[in-house]
Motif scaffolding. Structure first.
Motif, PDB file in Angstrom:
ATOM      1  N   ALA A 140      20.690  15.620 -24.279  1.00  0.00           N
ATOM      2  CA  ALA A 140      20.820  16.922 -24.950  1.00  0.00           C
ATOM      3  C   ALA A 140      22.266  17.270 -25.273  1.00  0.00           C
ATOM      4  O   ALA A 140      22.532  17.995 -26.238  1.00  0.00           O
ATOM      5  CB  ALA A 140      20.206  18.017 -24.080  1.00  0.00           C
ATOM      6  N   ILE A 141      23.209  16.777 -24.474  1.00  0.00           N
ATOM      7  CA  ILE A 141      24.620  17.130 -24.676  1.00  0.00           C
ATOM      8  C   ILE A 141      25.262  16.123 -25.622  1.00  0.00           C
ATOM      9  O   ILE A 141      25.328  14.932 -25.315  1.00  0.00           O
ATOM     10  CB  ILE A 141      25.374  17.137 -23.332  1.00  0.00           C
ATOM     11  N   PRO A 142      25.750  16.560 -26.783  1.00  0.00           N
ATOM     12  CA  PRO A 142      26.400  15.622 -27.718  1.00  0.00           C
ATOM     13  C   PRO A 142      27.664  15.029 -27.102  1.00  0.00           C
ATOM     14  O   PRO A 142      28.417  15.709 -26.398  1.00  0.00           O
ATOM     15  CB  PRO A 142      26.730  16.504 -28.934  1.00  0.00           C
ATOM     16  N   GLY A 143      27.898  13.763 -27.385  1.00  0.00           N
ATOM     17  CA  GLY A 143      29.060  13.092 -26.820  1.00  0.00           C
ATOM     18  C   GLY A 143      30.376  13.706 -27.253  1.00  0.00           C
ATOM     19  O   GLY A 143      31.315  13.814 -26.453  1.00  0.00           O
ATOM     20  N   PHE A 144      30.471  14.138 -28.518  1.00  0.00           N
ATOM     21  CA  PHE A 144      31.735  14.704 -28.993  1.00  0.00           C
ATOM     22  C   PHE A 144      32.019  16.032 -28.306  1.00  0.00           C
ATOM     23  O   PHE A 144      33.174  16.370 -28.028  1.00  0.00           O
ATOM     24  CB  PHE A 144      31.723  14.861 -30.520  1.00  0.00           C
ATOM     25  N   TRP A 145      30.941  16.826 -28.006  1.00  0.00           N
ATOM     26  CA  TRP A 145      31.129  18.100 -27.308  1.00  0.00           C
ATOM     27  C   TRP A 145      31.597  17.851 -25.879  1.00  0.00           C
ATOM     28  O   TRP A 145      32.502  18.517 -25.379  1.00  0.00           O
ATOM     29  CB  TRP A 145      29.820  18.887 -27.302  1.00  0.00           C
ATOM     30  N   LEU A 146      30.981  16.877 -25.227  1.00  0.00           N
ATOM     31  CA  LEU A 146      31.413  16.506 -23.876  1.00  0.00           C
ATOM     32  C   LEU A 146      32.855  16.043 -23.891  1.00  0.00           C
ATOM     33  O   LEU A 146      33.636  16.362 -22.975  1.00  0.00           O
ATOM     34  CB  LEU A 146      30.499  15.414 -23.323  1.00  0.00           C
ATOM     35  N   LEU A 148      35.260  16.991 -25.953  1.00  0.00           N
ATOM     36  CA  LEU A 148      36.131  18.168 -26.100  1.00  0.00           C
ATOM     37  C   LEU A 148      36.245  18.942 -24.794  1.00  0.00           C
ATOM     38  O   LEU A 148      37.326  19.433 -24.441  1.00  0.00           O
ATOM     39  CB  LEU A 148      35.583  19.076 -27.211  1.00  0.00           C
ATOM     40  N   VAL A 149      35.131  19.068 -24.066  1.00  0.00           N
ATOM     41  CA  VAL A 149      35.155  19.767 -22.777  1.00  0.00           C
ATOM     42  C   VAL A 149      36.033  19.018 -21.783  1.00  0.00           C
ATOM     43  O   VAL A 149      36.825  19.621 -21.040  1.00  0.00           O
ATOM     44  CB  VAL A 149      33.727  19.936 -22.223  1.00  0.00           C
ATOM     45  N   MET A 150      35.923  17.689 -21.757  1.00  0.00           N
ATOM     46  CA  MET A 150      36.751  16.907 -20.840  1.00  0.00           C
ATOM     47  C   MET A 150      38.227  17.010 -21.197  1.00  0.00           C
ATOM     48  O   MET A 150      39.089  17.046 -20.304  1.00  0.00           O
ATOM     49  CB  MET A 150      36.288  15.448 -20.849  1.00  0.00           C
ATOM     50  N   ILE A 151      38.540  17.038 -22.490  1.00  0.00           N
ATOM     51  CA  ILE A 151      39.938  17.215 -22.898  1.00  0.00           C
ATOM     52  C   ILE A 151      40.469  18.553 -22.390  1.00  0.00           C
ATOM     53  O   ILE A 151      41.593  18.642 -21.865  1.00  0.00           O
ATOM     54  CB  ILE A 151      40.065  17.133 -24.431  1.00  0.00           C
ATOM     55  N   LEU A 152      39.645  19.608 -22.519  1.00  0.00           N
ATOM     56  CA  LEU A 152      40.059  20.934 -22.073  1.00  0.00           C
ATOM     57  C   LEU A 152      40.308  20.951 -20.564  1.00  0.00           C
ATOM     58  O   LEU A 152      41.318  21.509 -20.097  1.00  0.00           O
ATOM     59  CB  LEU A 152      38.981  21.956 -22.443  1.00  0.00           C
ATOM     60  N   ILE A 153      39.408  20.324 -19.798  1.00  0.00           N
ATOM     61  CA  ILE A 153      39.502  20.394 -18.339  1.00  0.00           C
ATOM     62  C   ILE A 153      40.567  19.434 -17.799  1.00  0.00           C
ATOM     63  O   ILE A 153      41.491  19.840 -17.069  1.00  0.00           O
ATOM     64  CB  ILE A 153      38.133  20.083 -17.697  1.00  0.00           C
ATOM     65  N   PHE A 154      40.439  18.152 -18.137  1.00  0.00           N
ATOM     66  CA  PHE A 154      41.265  17.138 -17.492  1.00  0.00           C
ATOM     67  C   PHE A 154      42.629  16.943 -18.154  1.00  0.00           C
ATOM     68  O   PHE A 154      43.539  16.384 -17.528  1.00  0.00           O
ATOM     69  CB  PHE A 154      40.512  15.803 -17.461  1.00  0.00           C
ATOM     70  N   SER A 155      42.770  17.374 -19.404  1.00  0.00           N
ATOM     71  CA  SER A 155      44.053  17.213 -20.079  1.00  0.00           C
ATOM     72  C   SER A 155      44.829  18.527 -20.160  1.00  0.00           C
ATOM     73  O   SER A 155      46.007  18.584 -19.799  1.00  0.00           O
ATOM     74  CB  SER A 155      43.840  16.652 -21.488  1.00  0.00           C
ATOM     75  N   VAL A 156      44.135  19.573 -20.631  1.00  0.00           N
ATOM     76  CA  VAL A 156      44.829  20.850 -20.842  1.00  0.00           C
ATOM     77  C   VAL A 156      45.008  21.607 -19.534  1.00  0.00           C
ATOM     78  O   VAL A 156      46.120  22.046 -19.198  1.00  0.00           O
ATOM     79  CB  VAL A 156      44.060  21.707 -21.873  1.00  0.00           C
ATOM     80  N   GLY A 168      47.074   2.877 -21.674  1.00  0.00           N
ATOM     81  CA  GLY A 168      46.574   2.348 -20.413  1.00  0.00           C
ATOM     82  C   GLY A 168      45.144   2.774 -20.143  1.00  0.00           C
ATOM     83  O   GLY A 168      44.464   3.368 -20.991  1.00  0.00           O
ATOM     84  N   TRP A 169      44.691   2.466 -18.905  1.00  0.00           N
ATOM     85  CA  TRP A 169      43.317   2.799 -18.538  1.00  0.00           C
ATOM     86  C   TRP A 169      43.065   4.299 -18.548  1.00  0.00           C
ATOM     87  O   TRP A 169      41.935   4.748 -18.724  1.00  0.00           O
ATOM     88  CB  TRP A 169      42.999   2.220 -17.154  1.00  0.00           C
ATOM     89  N   GLN A 170      44.150   5.104 -18.395  1.00  0.00           N
ATOM     90  CA  GLN A 170      43.969   6.551 -18.416  1.00  0.00           C
ATOM     91  C   GLN A 170      43.452   7.037 -19.769  1.00  0.00           C
ATOM     92  O   GLN A 170      42.705   8.012 -19.841  1.00  0.00           O
ATOM     93  CB  GLN A 170      45.289   7.262 -18.080  1.00  0.00           C
ATOM     94  N   HIS A 171      43.880   6.356 -20.850  1.00  0.00           N
ATOM     95  CA  HIS A 171      43.424   6.749 -22.181  1.00  0.00           C
ATOM     96  C   HIS A 171      41.952   6.398 -22.403  1.00  0.00           C
ATOM     97  O   HIS A 171      41.301   6.983 -23.271  1.00  0.00           O
ATOM     98  CB  HIS A 171      44.266   6.051 -23.259  1.00  0.00           C
ATOM     99  N   LEU A 172      41.448   5.447 -21.630  1.00  0.00           N
ATOM    100  CA  LEU A 172      40.098   4.935 -21.856  1.00  0.00           C
ATOM    101  C   LEU A 172      39.021   5.736 -21.128  1.00  0.00           C
ATOM    102  O   LEU A 172      37.863   5.731 -21.546  1.00  0.00           O
ATOM    103  CB  LEU A 172      40.042   3.461 -21.416  1.00  0.00           C
ATOM    104  N   ILE A 173      39.397   6.432 -20.062  1.00  0.00           N
ATOM    105  CA  ILE A 173      38.396   7.052 -19.191  1.00  0.00           C
ATOM    106  C   ILE A 173      37.523   8.053 -19.943  1.00  0.00           C
ATOM    107  O   ILE A 173      36.285   7.943 -19.958  1.00  0.00           O
ATOM    108  CB  ILE A 173      39.083   7.739 -17.995  1.00  0.00           C
ATOM    109  N   MET A 174      38.133   9.048 -20.560  1.00  0.00           N
ATOM    110  CA  MET A 174      37.336  10.116 -21.180  1.00  0.00           C
ATOM    111  C   MET A 174      36.514   9.633 -22.382  1.00  0.00           C
ATOM    112  O   MET A 174      35.331   9.991 -22.486  1.00  0.00           O
ATOM    113  CB  MET A 174      38.238  11.302 -21.555  1.00  0.00           C
ATOM    114  N   PRO A 175      37.079   8.827 -23.308  1.00  0.00           N
ATOM    115  CA  PRO A 175      36.223   8.328 -24.394  1.00  0.00           C
ATOM    116  C   PRO A 175      35.057   7.494 -23.883  1.00  0.00           C
ATOM    117  O   PRO A 175      33.942   7.590 -24.403  1.00  0.00           O
ATOM    118  CB  PRO A 175      37.193   7.486 -25.241  1.00  0.00           C
ATOM    119  N   ALA A 176      35.298   6.664 -22.862  1.00  0.00           N
ATOM    120  CA  ALA A 176      34.222   5.817 -22.332  1.00  0.00           C
ATOM    121  C   ALA A 176      33.133   6.650 -21.669  1.00  0.00           C
ATOM    122  O   ALA A 176      31.944   6.369 -21.829  1.00  0.00           O
ATOM    123  CB  ALA A 176      34.797   4.797 -21.347  1.00  0.00           C
TER     124      ALA A 176
END
Length: 300
Positions: A140-146, A148-156, A168-176
């Motif tokens: 039910a949760i679109p991947g692109f929305w998830l 954006l939420v992860m960017i807000l929480i873990f990056s911002v 590095g591997w840090q760049h890969l975690i959220m997209p994967a």
């Protein structure tokens, strides 16, 4: 078996022809790319010169035949925007997409298959209900929305992970995770349904009657046969929005750029390269299935 292979090969060729005609037609419905390629305020003769330079002044049937010729030679034309062969651009970006797809596939396997297996073995229990909830949210949760939420929480907010790009591997975690979350839910549901179907079959009942331990019946008999549709679902998946959200330099972002810039050769080439890969993989899987199970070659 020879007849089966020939039929499947012919189907694959016909599919590629239909795909080539479809993408050739669709990209030309998006508008005239010359208006984006020309300088602002260009005169009509300048536009005509650009069309002649890129072969856009020729009749559409001639352009399509040229497109087919490029496919046959593996060149796929030259990008309007990058002024490079499309095949070169595609294979430059392909390793990046494969890296993301493999990481997402690993995440989906680690989550989806064990959860689906437990859900099927513990059917109608709290474990099964938990699996259903995970599958529901995953689908039910679109991947692109998830993403954006992860960017807000873990990056911002937390500053733990980079917002975008590749490194590095840090760049890969959220997209994967954003990409693998959906496929984990799909694998969970498919594994559960396949396991339930297999566990209700006669040979599983016979194995239980022989007194085999439950874990042996599940691991060596039920799970092995239930994996066939699961492995069919698993593969390299091109998800454009995830690469765009995280500015990941892969095939999806390349295709997005081509569509946005009306780069006909780039869009056509990327779609055809991806289509060829998918069709070849599916053809190989069909042939392997026919070798494994003779009933398949008699029904297709």
């Amino acid at each position: 078996m020879g007849g089966f292979v020939i039929r499947r090969t012919v189907y694959a060729i016909v599919t590629l022809l239909i795909l080539s005609l479809t993408i050739f037609t669709v990209v030309r419905l998006t508008g005239d790319p010359v208006t984006l390629m020309a300088e602002p305020g260009a005169r009509a003769e300048d536009l005509d010169r650009i069309r002649a330079e890129w072969g856009l002044d020729r009749p559409l049937p001639m352009q399509y035949l040229s497109f087919l010729k490029n496919i046959a030679t593996g060149e796929l034309g030259k990008s309007f925007n990058y002024e490079m062969p499309v095949s070169t651009l595609y294979f430059q970006r392909l390793p990046n997409s494969l890296e993301l797809a493999l990481a997402a596939t690993l995440i989906s396997f680690v989550i989806g298959i064990p959860a689906g297996l437990i859900s099927a073995v513990k059917v109608n229990t709290v474990w099964d209900n938990a699996g259903k909830v995970i599958a529901l949210f995953g689908l039910a949760i679109p991947g692109f929305w998830l993403g954006l939420v992860m960017i807000l929480i873990f990056s911002v907010w937390l500053g733990w992970l980079p917002t975008s790009g590749q490194g590095g591997w840090q760049h890969l975690i959220m997209p994967a995770v954003a990409l693998g979350w959906y496929f984990a839910a799909s694998l969970l549901r498919l594994t559960r349904s396949s396991m339930l179907e297999v566990m209700g079959s006669e040979y599983i009942k016979l194995a239980r009657l022989k007194g085999l331990p439950g874990y042996v019946v599940i691991a060596l008999h039920a799970f092995k046969n239930a994996l066939i549709p699961v492995l069919t679902l698993a593969g390299v998946n091109l998800v454009i929005m995830i690469e765009v959200v995280f500015a990941w330099p892969g095939i999806g972002r390349l295709l997005y750029e081509g569509i946005f810039q009306r780069d006909f050769p780039l869009v056509q080439g990327v779609v055809m390269e991806a289509g060829i890969m998918i069709i070849v993989i599916n053809l190989t899987i069909d042939i392997l299935y026919a070798y494994i199970d003779p009933r398949i070659r008699l029904t297709k």
